[in-house]
Design a protein around this motif. Sequence first.
Motif, PDB file in Angstrom:
ATOM      1  N   ARG A 145       0.839  -1.202   0.000  1.00 34.58           N
ATOM      2  CA  ARG A 145       0.000   0.000   0.000  1.00 34.58           C
ATOM      3  C   ARG A 145       0.874   1.252   0.000  1.00 34.58           C
ATOM      4  NH1 ARG A 145      -4.261  -1.737   4.791  1.00 34.58           N
ATOM      5  NH2 ARG A 145      -5.090  -3.589   3.761  1.00 34.58           N
ATOM      6  N   TYR A 146       1.978   1.166   0.710  1.00 32.94           N
ATOM      7  CA  TYR A 146       2.907   2.295   0.786  1.00 32.94           C
ATOM      8  C   TYR A 146       3.648   2.439  -0.540  1.00 32.94           C
ATOM      9  CZ  TYR A 146       7.755   3.915   1.737  1.00 32.94           C
ATOM     10  OH  TYR A 146       8.988   4.497   1.678  1.00 32.94           O
ATOM     11  N   VAL A 185       1.279  14.201   3.390  1.00 40.44           N
ATOM     12  CA  VAL A 185       0.977  12.878   2.842  1.00 40.44           C
ATOM     13  C   VAL A 185      -0.493  12.499   3.039  1.00 40.44           C
ATOM     14  CG1 VAL A 185       1.368  11.312   4.828  1.00 40.44           C
ATOM     15  CG2 VAL A 185       2.115  10.614   2.560  1.00 40.44           C
ATOM     16  N   TYR A 186      -1.217  13.230   3.883  1.00 40.16           N
ATOM     17  CA  TYR A 186      -2.602  12.858   4.185  1.00 40.16           C
ATOM     18  C   TYR A 186      -3.502  12.711   2.953  1.00 40.16           C
ATOM     19  CZ  TYR A 186      -1.619  13.740   9.179  1.00 40.16           C
ATOM     20  OH  TYR A 186      -1.107  13.703  10.453  1.00 40.16           O
ATOM     21  N   ASP A 235      -6.003   6.436   1.971  1.00 37.48           N
ATOM     22  CA  ASP A 235      -7.383   5.985   1.711  1.00 37.48           C
ATOM     23  C   ASP A 235      -8.323   6.437   2.815  1.00 37.48           C
ATOM     24  OD1 ASP A 235      -6.602   4.735  -0.628  1.00 37.48           O
ATOM     25  OD2 ASP A 235      -6.218   2.815   0.359  1.00 37.48           O
ATOM     26  N   ASP A 236      -7.866   6.315   4.061  1.00 40.31           N
ATOM     27  CA  ASP A 236      -8.691   6.675   5.218  1.00 40.31           C
ATOM     28  C   ASP A 236      -7.799   7.442   6.185  1.00 40.31           C
ATOM     29  OD1 ASP A 236     -10.150   6.812   7.586  1.00 40.31           O
ATOM     30  OD2 ASP A 236     -11.031   4.813   7.343  1.00 40.31           O
ATOM     31  N   GLU A 237      -7.819   8.773   6.082  1.00 39.17           N
ATOM     32  CA  GLU A 237      -6.897   9.596   6.853  1.00 39.17           C
ATOM     33  C   GLU A 237      -7.078   9.417   8.354  1.00 39.17           C
ATOM     34  OE1 GLU A 237      -6.275  14.224   8.070  1.00 39.17           O
ATOM     35  OE2 GLU A 237      -6.868  13.861   5.992  1.00 39.17           O
ATOM     36  N   ALA A 238      -8.320   9.388   8.821  1.00 39.10           N
ATOM     37  CA  ALA A 238      -8.576   9.287  10.262  1.00 39.10           C
ATOM     38  C   ALA A 238      -8.027   7.975  10.823  1.00 39.10           C
ATOM     39  CB  ALA A 238     -10.067   9.398  10.546  1.00 39.10           C
ATOM     40  N   ALA A 239      -8.280   6.869  10.123  1.00 41.57           N
ATOM     41  CA  ALA A 239      -7.797   5.563  10.581  1.00 41.57           C
ATOM     42  C   ALA A 239      -6.270   5.509  10.549  1.00 41.57           C
ATOM     43  CB  ALA A 239      -8.370   4.450   9.708  1.00 41.57           C
ATOM     44  N   ALA A 240      -5.690   6.087   9.501  1.00 37.32           N
ATOM     45  CA  ALA A 240      -4.236   6.076   9.364  1.00 37.32           C
ATOM     46  C   ALA A 240      -3.575   6.881  10.473  1.00 37.32           C
ATOM     47  CB  ALA A 240      -3.836   6.633   8.001  1.00 37.32           C
ATOM     48  N   ARG A 241      -4.110   8.060  10.763  1.00 38.24           N
ATOM     49  CA  ARG A 241      -3.530   8.898  11.815  1.00 38.24           C
ATOM     50  C   ARG A 241      -3.684   8.234  13.181  1.00 38.24           C
ATOM     51  NH1 ARG A 241      -5.517  15.002  10.990  1.00 38.24           N
ATOM     52  NH2 ARG A 241      -4.157  15.258  12.819  1.00 38.24           N
ATOM     53  N   LEU A 280       1.472   4.152   8.505  1.00 33.33           N
ATOM     54  CA  LEU A 280       0.469   5.134   8.076  1.00 33.33           C
ATOM     55  C   LEU A 280      -0.387   4.585   6.935  1.00 33.33           C
ATOM     56  CD1 LEU A 280      -0.240   8.038   8.999  1.00 33.33           C
ATOM     57  CD2 LEU A 280       1.086   8.856   7.051  1.00 33.33           C
ATOM     58  N   PHE A 281       0.249   3.913   5.977  1.00 35.30           N
ATOM     59  CA  PHE A 281      -0.493   3.399   4.822  1.00 35.30           C
ATOM     60  C   PHE A 281      -1.194   2.067   5.102  1.00 35.30           C
ATOM     61  CE2 PHE A 281       2.047   6.552   2.657  1.00 35.30           C
ATOM     62  CZ  PHE A 281       1.249   6.972   1.600  1.00 35.30           C
ATOM     63  N   GLY A 282      -0.898   1.438   6.248  1.00 41.19           N
ATOM     64  CA  GLY A 282      -1.616   0.229   6.639  1.00 41.19           C
ATOM     65  C   GLY A 282      -0.966  -1.080   6.251  1.00 41.19           C
TER      66      GLY A 282
END
Length: 392
Positions: free
Chosen positions: A67-68, A135-136, A140-146, A333-335
């Motif tokens: 993903r990254y 990078v935000y 795909d999902d900024e809140a989940a990533a942060r 961050l990217f999961g």
Amino acid sequence: MSTAPLLSVGWTDHVTGRRGHLVVDRLVRGVASGGLRMREGCTAEEVAGLARGMTMKEALHYDPSARYVPLGGAKGGIDCDPRSPEAYGVLVRYLRAMRPYIERFWTTGEDLGLTQDLVDRAAAEAGLVSSVQAVYPLLDDEAAARARLADAFALEVDGIGLDELVGGCGVAEAALAALDRAGTPYGGARVSVQGFGTMGGATARFLARAGLRVVAVADVKGTIVNPEGLDVEALLAARDAHGAVDRAVLRPGDREEPGDAWLAADVEVLVPAAVSYAVDAANQERVRARLIVEAANMPVLPEAEQLLAARGVTVLPDVVVNSGTNAWWWWTLFGDVEADAEAAFDRVRRAMRELVGLMLDRAEADGTTPRAAAHALVEERLPVIAERYGWY
């Protein structure tokens, strides 16, 4: 790879007259990644070299299935002693001045002289959402990533934050991979580490836990030596925020030597983990180790590396060795990896083993140094990344 960076910015603090620099070497998907260092004497040339190194580190971690997606390379630098009473104010004003770049295309974090906590505090004071907010828009999902990154940064392992440990885990794994390849047993290997801050301290912990004997550790006060092995955990517990060890914890067998004694220690593995340009053409003659593992950025000068290679000393280059911290930030961050210490260490170890193996295979096949081999791998990957994502 173009030799000229994409963007160079110079800054002068209107309060103290201190100088600062930002160099963006390359953008990928409109974003570049690279930390911010603070040290007296930091130059634009130094920052440009570090930014080019970040481009390489990002490219070396390119995995089409992940993903990254690697970012471009950048670096910031401030010419100021981080222990100076002026330092924090200078940092805040630098970040305020660089705010347009940080908001749009430069993601940054801790480097030499600065901790992530300090960068985060100064960034908030400078009006930034985050030091990595550029990078935000790519998430795909900024809140989940942060939330995932915040959870990861909140983790501690035996008294040290996960964010401080992942880089040292990568450095140690690079060293272990090279020792395995050379057939050197861990139990017989001695280590000298220059610098006992975030990277040096974590590297010492992982190498000691792997069974190597850490016999020399250098900080700003000098070099602590014990041929029988130092108590790494006791030294870690006695560090201040700048990596200086309280000498009150030294044991009877420990002794203090001059600050440059780390270089000539009778060891198999030498880990420069502090300043750039630490090993030069003159002092390389004192190196007795057969393996130098570059935990710091640019610690071995090119002429010194040529002379070391002629003496049969292998230098594992910074662009591979210390790339674990940066990669872990983005994997998290990217999961690609969850906020879990063991998952993080496992991912870093696997990635470093693969990279070091690729690099040493290439060096052997081409009859070159590991650094030249790493650069060759970068030269092959950058056009592939550009073809897929564009040049900027």
